[in-house]
Design a protein around this motif. Structure first.
Motif, mmCIF file in Angstrom:
data_model
loop_
_atom_site.group_PDB
_atom_site.id
_atom_site.type_symbol
_atom_site.label_atom_id
_atom_site.label_comp_id
_atom_site.label_asym_id
_atom_site.label_seq_id
_atom_site.Cartn_x
_atom_site.Cartn_y
_atom_site.Cartn_z
ATOM 1 N N ARG A 188 -66.338 -14.973 14.827
ATOM 2 C CA ARG A 188 -67.474 -14.796 13.924
ATOM 3 C C ARG A 188 -68.767 -15.257 14.592
ATOM 4 O O ARG A 188 -69.827 -14.639 14.419
ATOM 5 N N THR A 189 -68.680 -16.338 15.357
ATOM 6 C CA THR A 189 -69.854 -16.812 16.080
ATOM 7 C C THR A 189 -70.357 -15.744 17.042
ATOM 8 O O THR A 189 -71.556 -15.435 17.089
ATOM 9 N N LEU A 190 -69.445 -15.166 17.810
ATOM 10 C CA LEU A 190 -69.838 -14.140 18.781
ATOM 11 C C LEU A 190 -70.475 -12.945 18.085
ATOM 12 O O LEU A 190 -71.513 -12.429 18.530
ATOM 13 N N GLU A 191 -69.872 -12.494 17.004
ATOM 14 C CA GLU A 191 -70.404 -11.328 16.305
ATOM 15 C C GLU A 191 -71.782 -11.614 15.710
ATOM 16 O O GLU A 191 -72.686 -10.768 15.754
ATOM 17 N N LEU A 192 -71.955 -12.814 15.146
ATOM 18 C CA LEU A 192 -73.246 -13.155 14.555
ATOM 19 C C LEU A 192 -74.334 -13.260 15.620
ATOM 20 O O LEU A 192 -75.456 -12.779 15.426
ATOM 21 N N VAL A 193 -74.015 -13.894 16.741
ATOM 22 C CA VAL A 193 -75.017 -14.034 17.800
ATOM 23 C C VAL A 193 -75.419 -12.666 18.333
ATOM 24 O O VAL A 193 -76.608 -12.387 18.547
ATOM 25 N N LYS A 194 -74.435 -11.797 18.535
ATOM 26 C CA LYS A 194 -74.753 -10.456 19.033
ATOM 27 C C LYS A 194 -75.594 -9.682 18.030
ATOM 28 O O LYS A 194 -76.543 -8.972 18.403
ATOM 29 N N ARG A 195 -75.265 -9.830 16.749
ATOM 30 C CA ARG A 195 -76.029 -9.114 15.727
ATOM 31 C C ARG A 195 -77.449 -9.677 15.610
ATOM 32 O O ARG A 195 -78.409 -8.918 15.448
ATOM 33 N N LEU A 196 -77.595 -10.988 15.683
ATOM 34 C CA LEU A 196 -78.928 -11.589 15.651
ATOM 35 C C LEU A 196 -79.770 -11.090 16.812
ATOM 36 O O LEU A 196 -80.953 -10.770 16.659
ATOM 37 N N LYS A 197 -79.154 -11.014 17.975
ATOM 38 C CA LYS A 197 -79.860 -10.516 19.159
ATOM 39 C C LYS A 197 -80.270 -9.060 18.969
ATOM 40 O O LYS A 197 -81.368 -8.652 19.346
ATOM 41 N N ARG A 198 -79.394 -8.299 18.349
ATOM 42 C CA ARG A 198 -79.606 -6.856 18.213
ATOM 43 C C ARG A 198 -80.579 -6.501 17.090
ATOM 44 O O ARG A 198 -81.375 -5.578 17.219
ATOM 45 N N GLU A 199 -80.525 -7.246 15.989
ATOM 46 C CA GLU A 199 -81.226 -6.821 14.779
ATOM 47 C C GLU A 199 -82.480 -7.622 14.429
ATOM 48 O O GLU A 199 -83.226 -7.208 13.545
ATOM 49 N N THR A 200 -82.676 -8.748 15.061
ATOM 50 C CA THR A 200 -83.862 -9.547 14.751
ATOM 51 C C THR A 200 -84.718 -9.679 15.996
ATOM 52 O O THR A 200 -84.320 -9.317 17.093
ATOM 53 N N GLU A 201 -85.890 -10.230 15.827
ATOM 54 C CA GLU A 201 -86.794 -10.458 16.949
ATOM 55 C C GLU A 201 -86.758 -11.921 17.381
ATOM 56 O O GLU A 201 -87.685 -12.399 18.046
ATOM 57 N N VAL A 202 -85.691 -12.621 17.031
ATOM 58 C CA VAL A 202 -85.548 -14.034 17.356
ATOM 59 C C VAL A 202 -84.462 -14.189 18.419
ATOM 60 O O VAL A 202 -83.382 -13.602 18.305
ATOM 61 N N GLU A 203 -84.745 -14.976 19.442
ATOM 62 C CA GLU A 203 -83.755 -15.227 20.490
ATOM 63 C C GLU A 203 -82.556 -15.962 19.898
ATOM 64 O O GLU A 203 -82.700 -16.764 18.966
ATOM 65 N N ALA A 204 -81.358 -15.691 20.409
ATOM 66 C CA ALA A 204 -80.131 -16.296 19.867
ATOM 67 C C ALA A 204 -79.384 -17.052 20.955
ATOM 68 O O ALA A 204 -79.350 -16.624 22.115
ATOM 69 N N MET A 205 -78.777 -18.153 20.570
ATOM 70 C CA MET A 205 -77.953 -18.952 21.481
ATOM 71 C C MET A 205 -76.580 -19.141 20.853
ATOM 72 O O MET A 205 -76.471 -19.496 19.677
ATOM 73 N N ALA A 206 -75.536 -18.933 21.636
ATOM 74 C CA ALA A 206 -74.166 -19.106 21.159
ATOM 75 C C ALA A 206 -73.616 -20.457 21.578
ATOM 76 O O ALA A 206 -73.802 -20.881 22.729
ATOM 77 N N HIS A 207 -72.954 -21.147 20.654
ATOM 78 C CA HIS A 207 -72.188 -22.334 21.022
ATOM 79 C C HIS A 207 -70.869 -21.878 21.641
ATOM 80 O O HIS A 207 -70.223 -20.951 21.141
ATOM 81 N N VAL A 208 -70.480 -22.535 22.715
ATOM 82 C CA VAL A 208 -69.186 -22.270 23.358
ATOM 83 C C VAL A 208 -68.512 -23.611 23.560
ATOM 84 O O VAL A 208 -69.102 -24.532 24.140
ATOM 85 N N THR A 209 -67.274 -23.752 23.070
ATOM 86 C CA THR A 209 -66.576 -25.034 23.177
ATOM 87 C C THR A 209 -65.268 -24.886 23.932
ATOM 88 O O THR A 209 -64.729 -23.792 24.087
ATOM 89 N N CYS A 210 -64.764 -26.041 24.378
ATOM 90 C CA CYS A 210 -63.510 -26.083 25.132
ATOM 91 C C CYS A 210 -62.284 -26.041 24.229
ATOM 92 O O CYS A 210 -61.167 -25.809 24.725
#
Length: 300
Positions: free
Chosen positions: A62-84
């Protein structure tokens, strides 16, 4: 755009950046509300928004999909959290490839919290034990993963390592592994941040250190969060919160007022920006950022 560049451009202009953190909603209605929240924040000029993993990496997709959609659909830069948490090197490589394919340029590299029901972190047999190893892994293939990498910092010490010197040593390893900037855990007493930055600079850590602020709206919830992350609530604030425990509107007003004063002082003292832990709500953060934009304490 890379967050390190956003921070550099803002520093050259003599202005801070403001960013907002969200968690992945569990429902379609929650996703809709999140995008409405981002849209409501846009007039305030957010530098970027970030999206967390759930506990134990439970919302990775869900995180990946939301970040990609934010990048695609808004004019705001997006950052994804990635954990171990719960991930092998191969799985993490797949996550990073997916982000790179979507044009995501920024990641926050974290060890992550143990899954629900576990009291301590156990690394995946083919994964990483420390965030510094994840940072180094991301840096190991620069041609493919040219990410700007952020990492976490703990002004009051990590909840599992209350030894401030040891915690700072761990942080330096993360930075030397390739972290471009740091975002702190939430805190309610600015002296913790000021002392932490002084100690970090003395240790040779030169990357930007952005304070993380949570405008509280609910007293019980705030107490749960601080218990989990090890942040202290100053006695005067705790007393003010206590008399508002059963009055949500009053508690929210106190949270806005306190966070606004916190942020104004931090910006006057040279913080490069503020990262807001929004809890997926925009009303409080919008009020705070609007007040800061109007008063410009960083010019004082």
């Amino acid at each position: 755009m890379r967050i390190s560049d956003l921070l550099r451009f803002a520093r050259e202009r003599g202005e801070p950046i403001f960013s907002f953190e969200f968690f992945p909603p569990k429902t379609d209605d929650g996703v809709r509300q999140l995008f409405e929240t981002v849209e409501a924040l846009r007039p305030l000029g957010p530098a970027y928004v970030s999206v967390t993993y759930g506990a134990g990496g439970s919302t990775r997709q869900r995180t990946l999909e939301l970040v990609k959609r934010l990048k695609r659909e808004t004019e705001v830069e997006a950052m994804a959290h990635v954990t171990c948490v719960g991930a092998s090197r191969e799985e993490l490589a797949g996550v990073l490839d997916e982000l790179a394919d979507a044009g995501i340029q920024n990641v926050l590299a974290l060890r992550g919290d143990p899954p629900r029901g576990q009291t301590s972190f156990e690394p995946h047999p083919e994964g990483f034990r420390y965030a510094s190893e994840l940072v180094a892994f991301i840096r190991s293939r620069p041609e493919r993963w040219r990410f700007c990498v952020g990492a976490a910092a703990y002004p009051e010490g990590h909840v599992e390592t209350r030894d401030l010197a040891a915690d700072l040593a761990h942080l330096k390893i993360k930075v030397e592994a390739g972290a471009d900037f740091l975002v702190t855990q939430l805190f309610f007493e600015n002296a913790h941040y000021v002392r932490f930055v002084d100690r970090a600079r003395a240790a040779g850590i030169t990357v930007p250190i952005v304070p993380g602020i949570m405008p509280f709206t609910n007293v019980d919830q705030t107490e749960r969060f601080t218990a989990m992350c090890g942040a202290a609530i100053p006695p005067p604030l705790r007393a003010a919160m206590e008399v508002r425990r059963t009055d949500p509107d009053s508690a929210r007003d106190l949270g806005v007022a306190y966070a606004t004063l916190q942020c104004a002082e931090l910006l006057r003292r040279g913080a490069p920006g503020i990262h807001f832990y929004t809890l997926n709500r925009s009303t409080s953060t919008r009020a705070i950022v609007a007040a800061l934009r109007a008063s410009e304490p960083w010019r004082g």
